[in-house]
Motif scaffolding. Structure first.
Motif, PDB file in Angstrom:
ATOM      1  N   MET A   1      10.982 -14.531   1.623  1.00 57.32           N
ATOM      2  CA  MET A   1      11.305 -13.244   2.236  1.00 57.32           C
ATOM      3  C   MET A   1      10.759 -13.200   3.659  1.00 57.32           C
ATOM      4  N   PRO A   2      11.568 -12.756   4.647  1.00 57.92           N
ATOM      5  CA  PRO A   2      11.055 -12.613   6.014  1.00 57.92           C
ATOM      6  C   PRO A   2       9.820 -11.716   6.038  1.00 57.92           C
ATOM      7  N   SER A   3       8.927 -11.989   6.970  1.00 61.38           N
ATOM      8  CA  SER A   3       7.631 -11.297   6.966  1.00 61.38           C
ATOM      9  C   SER A   3       7.759  -9.806   7.287  1.00 61.38           C
ATOM     10  N   ASP A   4       8.891  -9.379   7.888  1.00 61.83           N
ATOM     11  CA  ASP A   4       9.053  -7.945   8.154  1.00 61.83           C
ATOM     12  C   ASP A   4       9.899  -7.264   7.068  1.00 61.83           C
ATOM     13  N   SER A   5       9.980  -7.882   5.905  1.00 62.74           N
ATOM     14  CA  SER A   5      10.714  -7.265   4.780  1.00 62.74           C
ATOM     15  C   SER A   5      10.015  -5.981   4.353  1.00 62.74           C
ATOM     16  N   ARG A   6      10.793  -5.114   3.756  1.00 61.72           N
ATOM     17  CA  ARG A   6      10.227  -3.843   3.297  1.00 61.72           C
ATOM     18  C   ARG A   6      10.456  -3.684   1.803  1.00 61.72           C
ATOM     19  N   ALA A   7       9.552  -2.918   1.177  1.00 60.37           N
ATOM     20  CA  ALA A   7       9.687  -2.643  -0.267  1.00 60.37           C
ATOM     21  C   ALA A   7      10.139  -1.196  -0.447  1.00 60.37           C
ATOM     22  N   ILE A   8      11.031  -0.994  -1.376  1.00 59.37           N
ATOM     23  CA  ILE A   8      11.555   0.345  -1.637  1.00 59.37           C
ATOM     24  C   ILE A   8      11.392   0.649  -3.120  1.00 59.37           C
ATOM     25  N   LEU A   9      10.876   1.829  -3.411  1.00 65.99           N
ATOM     26  CA  LEU A   9      10.696   2.242  -4.809  1.00 65.99           C
ATOM     27  C   LEU A   9      11.964   2.911  -5.305  1.00 65.99           C
ATOM     28  N   GLN A  10      12.442   2.463  -6.444  1.00 67.46           N
ATOM     29  CA  GLN A  10      13.621   3.096  -7.035  1.00 67.46           C
ATOM     30  C   GLN A  10      13.306   3.486  -8.456  1.00 67.46           C
ATOM     31  N   SER A  11      13.843   4.605  -8.884  1.00 66.77           N
ATOM     32  CA  SER A  11      13.664   5.052 -10.257  1.00 66.77           C
ATOM     33  C   SER A  11      14.873   4.611 -11.058  1.00 66.77           C
TER      34      SER A  11
ATOM     35  N   ILE B   1       0.861  -1.190   0.000  1.00 62.95           N
ATOM     36  CA  ILE B   1       0.000   0.000   0.000  1.00 62.95           C
ATOM     37  C   ILE B   1       0.895   1.237   0.000  1.00 62.95           C
ATOM     38  N   LEU B   2       0.674   2.099  -0.972  1.00 57.14           N
ATOM     39  CA  LEU B   2       1.508   3.300  -1.100  1.00 57.14           C
ATOM     40  C   LEU B   2       0.624   4.546  -1.056  1.00 57.14           C
ATOM     41  N   PRO B   3       1.166   5.653  -0.556  1.00 57.08           N
ATOM     42  CA  PRO B   3       0.414   6.907  -0.641  1.00 57.08           C
ATOM     43  C   PRO B   3       0.515   7.521  -2.040  1.00 57.08           C
ATOM     44  N   ASP B   4       1.552   7.117  -2.788  1.00 59.62           N
ATOM     45  CA  ASP B   4       1.794   7.688  -4.129  1.00 59.62           C
ATOM     46  C   ASP B   4       2.451   6.604  -4.985  1.00 59.62           C
ATOM     47  N   GLY B   5       1.901   6.387  -6.160  1.00 59.99           N
ATOM     48  CA  GLY B   5       2.420   5.325  -7.020  1.00 59.99           C
ATOM     49  C   GLY B   5       3.746   5.654  -7.678  1.00 59.99           C
ATOM     50  N   HIS B   6       4.081   6.924  -7.803  1.00 56.31           N
ATOM     51  CA  HIS B   6       5.339   7.368  -8.429  1.00 56.31           C
ATOM     52  C   HIS B   6       5.544   6.764  -9.813  1.00 56.31           C
ATOM     53  N   GLY B   7       4.466   6.569 -10.547  1.00 52.40           N
ATOM     54  CA  GLY B   7       4.603   6.055 -11.917  1.00 52.40           C
ATOM     55  C   GLY B   7       4.804   4.550 -11.995  1.00 52.40           C
ATOM     56  N   LEU B   8       4.684   3.868 -10.880  1.00 53.88           N
ATOM     57  CA  LEU B   8       4.811   2.402 -10.889  1.00 53.88           C
ATOM     58  C   LEU B   8       3.711   1.819 -11.775  1.00 53.88           C
ATOM     59  N   ALA B   9       4.080   0.848 -12.611  1.00 53.95           N
ATOM     60  CA  ALA B   9       3.090   0.294 -13.546  1.00 53.95           C
ATOM     61  C   ALA B   9       3.193  -1.221 -13.577  1.00 53.95           C
ATOM     62  N   ARG B  10       2.127  -1.819 -14.070  1.00 51.66           N
ATOM     63  CA  ARG B  10       2.121  -3.277 -14.210  1.00 51.66           C
ATOM     64  C   ARG B  10       3.259  -3.696 -15.122  1.00 51.66           C
ATOM     65  N   GLY B  11       3.951  -4.732 -14.734  1.00 52.89           N
ATOM     66  CA  GLY B  11       5.069  -5.213 -15.528  1.00 52.89           C
ATOM     67  C   GLY B  11       6.418  -4.716 -15.019  1.00 52.89           C
TER      68      GLY B  11
ATOM     69  N   GLU C   1      -6.893   3.063  -5.034  1.00 50.26           N
ATOM     70  CA  GLU C   1      -8.050   2.776  -4.179  1.00 50.26           C
ATOM     71  C   GLU C   1      -8.672   4.035  -3.614  1.00 50.26           C
ATOM     72  N   ALA C   2      -7.858   5.034  -3.377  1.00 49.32           N
ATOM     73  CA  ALA C   2      -8.337   6.351  -2.930  1.00 49.32           C
ATOM     74  C   ALA C   2      -7.328   7.373  -3.443  1.00 49.32           C
ATOM     75  N   VAL C   3      -7.632   8.652  -3.252  1.00 48.13           N
ATOM     76  CA  VAL C   3      -6.731   9.662  -3.809  1.00 48.13           C
ATOM     77  C   VAL C   3      -5.347   9.607  -3.170  1.00 48.13           C
ATOM     78  N   ASP C   4      -5.250   9.035  -1.978  1.00 46.67           N
ATOM     79  CA  ASP C   4      -3.946   8.948  -1.320  1.00 46.67           C
ATOM     80  C   ASP C   4      -3.608   7.501  -0.941  1.00 46.67           C
ATOM     81  N   ARG C   5      -4.161   6.586  -1.710  1.00 49.69           N
ATOM     82  CA  ARG C   5      -3.925   5.174  -1.384  1.00 49.69           C
ATOM     83  C   ARG C   5      -3.854   4.358  -2.677  1.00 49.69           C
ATOM     84  N   VAL C   6      -2.658   3.814  -2.931  1.00 53.11           N
ATOM     85  CA  VAL C   6      -2.432   3.003  -4.134  1.00 53.11           C
ATOM     86  C   VAL C   6      -2.098   1.587  -3.689  1.00 53.11           C
ATOM     87  N   SER C   7      -2.831   0.629  -4.222  1.00 50.05           N
ATOM     88  CA  SER C   7      -2.584  -0.769  -3.879  1.00 50.05           C
ATOM     89  C   SER C   7      -1.806  -1.433  -5.008  1.00 50.05           C
TER      90      SER C   7
END
Lengths: 255, 295
Positions: B90-100, B44-54, B73-79
């Motif tokens: 992956m351990p259950s407390d792993s984190r995802a990081i967006l990179q350009s 769940i992200l507050p901003d998709g930052h151009g992330l796209a399928r694929g 899902e909402a103006v400030d919620r991207v699933s």
């Protein structure tokens, strides 16, 4: 002024006639058992027999697109963009439209000539005389066959077109296979693929329906049949272009 | 009905073949190999930052999955729904990081493994980590810089460096004392030298302020101005000459044609020869050319 009035009257006349025929065709299509056998023969002729020419046209169009875009874009943008251009062009335009244009010449003209000959030799009247509905016997199987075979043909054309574009780029441009593949995937939208197939079904219905409509309106003996064949091709091509423009708007709206 | 079966067989083959082609093409184009096993997790992200399928999903620089869908899902919620290969636990407390990445700002999702003993399962939700590796990289760079500065300070405050400073100060003090002693012992000579220099300067000043020198300088300036004017005129003439010579070289104008075109020379010689012959003929047979009749 009189010419404009006559043109408008003629257009309305054909629009009304086409609408009536479309209504009867749709109604007839609700009873597939009645036309299934006839549709199989038509579908074989339109589909399986058209595969070689469709493959050749798709291969050439894909290869030419990759080469042309390669010459245009080399040195200005990343070379992998050719993969994106070939994929998008083939899926949304070249695959469906060129396949449909091939079928206008091959199938639309044949249907026009076939039905035109039946009309001028009074075979259609004979059908009515023995209690058969000409629309159910002649139009419905052809239109159903067109809707059935165009999407598979376009799927084959898409596959061949992108493959030929990849091969053409490999042989003539300074691009690697992985760059081309990266390009094909980078800007790929799956709606383009489904949209191309939807367009194909619409084109299939258009080609066959116009061939039938023009053929059933034939008159004037052999000369009239020749004119009907020409009209079927011209009207079919114009209708395809019209649908292409209209459906492009839909693609933009939903894609 | 063999005819019907034949038609059905071929049509069926065509439809099946095209369906297979569409499916293969679809999965290939979306970067999802057919039959690949894995699990889906959500982010769940507050901003998709151009992330796209694929878009790719990486772990330690290796591609291990793909973004399957991005839903607002909402103006400030991207699933975001991710597919991760089955063998990547992956351990259950792993984190995802967006990179350009790339010049077009394509997005890449990097999974940073956590330390939990349980693993992510199908349907779990990932937490978003700090933005990219930029912060970590910055902290790392700052740490390195601080280490370098501390090392330099250590070197500066070392005992040997302080002793060196003491030696330099002692030497400096001794040198200043020696200079004072030299100045004191030679003070009479220094005074004589100073008065002599003052006299010389006065003489030079008087000479420079004289009338003759002023006149000479004025004459020289006038001469220089005239020479400059003459040089300008000469430059103009030289340029004109150069232009004329260039035109002649290019064959422009009469002179140019005469110089460059040998045919003109030949024609001129022929003409001269013809005039000579004509003159001779006139002299020999004047009646041919000169008619004098009263009636």
């Amino acid at each position: 002024m009189a010419a404009i009035g006559a043109g408008v009257t003629l257009t309305l006349y054909h629009a009304a006639g086409a609408a009536v025929l479309a209504f009867h065709t749709l109604r007839g299509m609700l009873r597939p058992r009645r036309y299934y056998q006839l549709m199989l023969a038509q579908a074989f002729d339109m589909g399986v027999a058209s595969i070689p020419v469709v493959v050749v046209v798709a291969a050439l169009s894909g290869a030419v697109t990759s080469q042309q875009s390669g010459y245009q874009f080399t040195g200005t943008v990343p070379i992998w963009i050719i993969g994106s251009i070939v994929t998008a062009s083939v899926l949304t335009e070249l695959g469906p439209l060129l396949t449909a244009l091939v079928l206008v010449g091959r199938v639309g003209a044949r249907i026009g000539a076939e039905l035109g000959t039946m009309v001028v030799t009074e075979q259609v009247d004979a059908l009515r005389a023995v209690g058969r509905d000409p629309i159910e016997q002649l139009v419905v199987p052809r239109v159903a066959a067109g809707i059935l075979v165009l999407p598979p043909l376009v799927a084959i054309a898409d596959f061949v077109g992108i493959g030929a574009g990849w091969l053409g780029a490999m042989l003539t441009l300074p691009i690697t296979s992985s760059e081309f593949i990266y390009g094909t995937r980078t800007y790929f939208h799956d709606f383009a693929l489904w949209f191309g197939l939807i367009k194909a079904a619409v084109f299939g219905a258009t080609i066959t329906f116009i061939g039938c409509y023009v053929g059933l309106r034939a008159s004037g003996g052999a000369e009239g049949v020749g004119r009907t064949t020409t009209n079927a091709v011209v009207a079919g091509t114009v209708a395809l272009m019209f649908w292409d423009a209209v459906l492009a708007r839909l693609l933009k709206a939903f894609g | 009905m063999p005819k019907r079966k034949h038609l059905e067989l071929w049509l069926g083959l065509m439809v099946i073949a095209s369906t297979v082609l569409v499916l293969i093409g679809y999965f290939w184009l979306t970067g999802q190999p057919l039959g690949q096993r894995g699990y889906h997790v959500y982010l769940i992200l507050p901003d998709g930052h151009g992330l796209a399928r694929g878009d790719r999903v990486n772990v330690a620089g290796v591609e291990v999955g793909v973004v399957r869908s991005v839903t607002l899902e909402a103006v400030d919620r991207v699933s975001v729904r991710l597919f991760v290969e089955q063998d990547v636990q992956m351990p259950s407390d792993s984190r995802a990081i967006l990179q350009s990445v790339g010049v077009f700002g394509d997005q890449l999702l990097v999974l940073r493994p956590g330390v939990a003993s349980t693993f992510l399962a199908d349907g779990d939700t990932l937490e978003l980590g700090p933005p990219a590796s930029a912060l970590l990289d910055l902290v790392g760079d700052l740490g390195k810089d601080a280490e370098i500065v501390l090392a330099k300070i250590d070197r500066l405050l070392a005992d040997s460096a302080i002793e060196g400073f003491h030696d330099i100060l002692t030497g400096l003090r001794s040198t200043i004392g020696q200079i004072e002693q030299i100045a004191r012992s030679n003070s009479a000579d220094l005074k004589t030298l100073s008065s002599s220099l003052a006299r010389t300067a006065l003489t030079l000043e008087e000479t420079l302020e004289g009338v003759e020198i002023d006149k000479t300088i004025a004459d020289l300036e006038e001469t220089a101005a005239m020479m400059a004017e003459a040089a300008g005129a000469l430059r103009g003439s030289a340029e004109s000459l150069s232009s004329v010579a260039a035109k002649i070289d290019r064959g422009e104008g009469t002179l140019g044609l005469l110089v460059n075109d040998s045919s003109l020379y030949v024609e001129l010689r022929n003409t001269t020869r013809s005039i000579g012959a004509l003159t001779t003929d006139i002299q020999m047979n004047p009646g041919r050319y000169l008619k004098m009749a009263i009636f």
